[in-house]
Design an enzyme around this catalytic site. Structure first.
Site, PDB file in Angstrom:
ATOM      1  N   ASP A   1      43.654  32.020  38.793  1.00  0.00           N
ATOM      2  CA  ASP A   1      43.026  30.844  38.175  1.00  0.00           C
ATOM      3  C   ASP A   1      41.636  31.204  37.641  1.00  0.00           C
ATOM      4  O   ASP A   1      40.940  32.028  38.244  1.00  0.00           O
ATOM      5  CB  ASP A   1      42.927  29.730  39.223  1.00  0.00           C
TER       6      ASP A   1
ATOM      7  N   HIS B   1      42.706  34.622  28.790  1.00  0.00           N
ATOM      8  CA  HIS B   1      44.054  35.028  29.217  1.00  0.00           C
ATOM      9  C   HIS B   1      44.258  36.530  28.986  1.00  0.00           C
ATOM     10  O   HIS B   1      44.895  37.203  29.788  1.00  0.00           O
ATOM     11  CB  HIS B   1      45.117  34.212  28.477  1.00  0.00           C
TER      12      HIS B   1
ATOM     13  N   LEU C   1      56.712  49.222  44.712  1.00  0.00           N
ATOM     14  CA  LEU C   1      56.125  47.875  44.771  1.00  0.00           C
ATOM     15  C   LEU C   1      57.123  46.891  44.181  1.00  0.00           C
ATOM     16  O   LEU C   1      57.629  47.099  43.074  1.00  0.00           O
ATOM     17  CB  LEU C   1      54.825  47.809  43.949  1.00  0.00           C
TER      18      LEU C   1
HETATM   19  C1  FPP Z   1      44.908  30.122  34.931  1.00  0.00           C
HETATM   20  O1  FPP Z   1      43.689  30.036  34.263  1.00  0.00           O
HETATM   21  C2  FPP Z   1      45.771  31.120  34.324  1.00  0.00           C
HETATM   22  C3  FPP Z   1      46.926  30.849  33.643  1.00  0.00           C
HETATM   23  C4  FPP Z   1      47.441  29.497  33.425  1.00  0.00           C
HETATM   24  C5  FPP Z   1      47.743  31.901  33.039  1.00  0.00           C
HETATM   25  C6  FPP Z   1      47.787  33.194  33.795  1.00  0.00           C
HETATM   26  C7  FPP Z   1      48.031  34.268  32.813  1.00  0.00           C
HETATM   27  C8  FPP Z   1      47.518  35.512  32.890  1.00  0.00           C
HETATM   28  C9  FPP Z   1      46.729  35.970  34.034  1.00  0.00           C
HETATM   29  C10 FPP Z   1      47.701  36.511  31.822  1.00  0.00           C
HETATM   30  C11 FPP Z   1      49.078  36.818  31.464  1.00  0.00           C
HETATM   31  C12 FPP Z   1      49.890  37.339  32.563  1.00  0.00           C
HETATM   32  C13 FPP Z   1      50.940  38.148  32.384  1.00  0.00           C
HETATM   33  C14 FPP Z   1      51.815  38.514  33.539  1.00  0.00           C
HETATM   34  C15 FPP Z   1      51.255  38.674  31.047  1.00  0.00           C
HETATM   35  P1  FPP Z   1      43.306  28.676  33.557  1.00  0.00           P
HETATM   36  O2  FPP Z   1      43.652  28.783  32.129  1.00  0.00           O
HETATM   37  O3  FPP Z   1      43.940  27.517  34.266  1.00  0.00           O
HETATM   38  O4  FPP Z   1      41.765  28.695  33.771  1.00  0.00           O
HETATM   39  P2  FPP Z   1      40.776  27.432  33.928  1.00  0.00           P
HETATM   40  O5  FPP Z   1      41.212  26.696  35.169  1.00  0.00           O
HETATM   41  O6  FPP Z   1      39.438  28.089  34.063  1.00  0.00           O
HETATM   42  O7  FPP Z   1      40.917  26.631  32.671  1.00  0.00           O
END
Ligand code: FPP
Length: 250
Positions: free
Chosen positions: A28, A45, A139
């Protein structure tokens, strides 16, 4: 801003205590990381995807055999269409460009979630990634995509009810193990340690059944800033916890 006081960011070595067999992570804070730099969310992201690479390396080096990453929740489809496109695009890029290297490193990939909601070409890549890494054992990497625990539990209950109606299951014989085997995580050990970044103190519909006895660790760090130091700190925190599984201290 991440909240103070929830951090376990002391980078102490984890050798002293038990190692979790399965670490599951709620990644997050990508959006806030980007906003803090005046960048679009997609930049957060992208940086988050780099943190995914670092974390896989850290898990391999630490000798943790199972790692689950919550990459996309069932609720994430409700984000603006442009962000959903950015996230699916990033996933497509990741699958096309990283699976070969992961396979060479001995990583076995498995995906859990409503995978049929993704475009057909991504579904093909997901199947291919599972197939080409199926014999690996270094893994076990589980990526939760369009995953939601309540939906998973309801689907399990539906399958049990259908089996009972068809006469192939006697409801009186249903056990916790039997119910667990209907879930998407069948064959995957329950997580010992669930980690969430960005200072939020929630499970957000992640592995609710499987989390029954997991140790929870919340870190203030935003996901794009996560790496080996933070992973080691979480393992050290886990090693300090006394796990009793409901029993009294001996
Ligand atoms: C949360 O941050 C993250 C996500 C909803 C997406 C997670 C994706 C990645 C880590 C990258 C892609 C992963 C792969 C496996 C290719 P948020 O957007 O909710 O952050 P915020 O709460 O600060 O808005």
């Amino acid at each position: 801003m991440p909240r103070a006081g929830t951090s376990v960011a002391r980078a102490e070595p984890a050798e002293a205590g038990p190692l979790p067999k399965h670490v599951a992570i709620i990644m997050d804070g990508n959006g806030r990381w980007a906003a803090a730099r005046g960048l679009p969310r997609v930049a957060g992201h992208r940086a988050g995807a780099q943190a995914v690479r670092r974390t896989i390396e850290a898990a391999i080096r630490a000798g943790v055999p199972w790692l689950t990453l919550y990459a996309f929740s069932s609720e994430n489809w409700r984000r603006p269409a442009t962000e959903v496109l950015d996230l699916t695009g990033l996933l497509r890029h990741y699958l096309r460009n990283e699976v070969t290297e992961l396979a060479q490193e001995g990583v076995r990939l498995r995906f859990i979630g409503e995978l049929t909601r993704f475009p057909p070409d991504i579904q093909t890549e997901l199947t291919r990634a599972e197939q080409v890494t199926a014999a690996n054992t270094r893994l076990n990497l589980v990526i939760a995509l369009s995953y939601g625990a309540r939906g998973e539990i309801v689907e399990g209950a539906r399958r049990i009810a259908e089996a009972a109606r068809a006469g192939t299951l006697d409801p009186a014989t249903l056990s916790e193990e039997g119910f667990g085997a209907t879930l998407l995580t069948a064959g995957i050990p329950d997580p010992d340690l669930i980690l969430r970044t960005s200072g939020e103190l929630r499970l957000s519909n992640f592995l609710l059944w499987q989390a029954a006895y997991a140790e929870l660790v919340f870190l203030d760090v935003l996901w794009p800033d996560f790496g080996e130091t933070q992973f080691a700190a979480a393992l050290a925190e886990f090693a300090r916890r006394e796990r009793r599984f409901g029993a009294r201290p001996g």
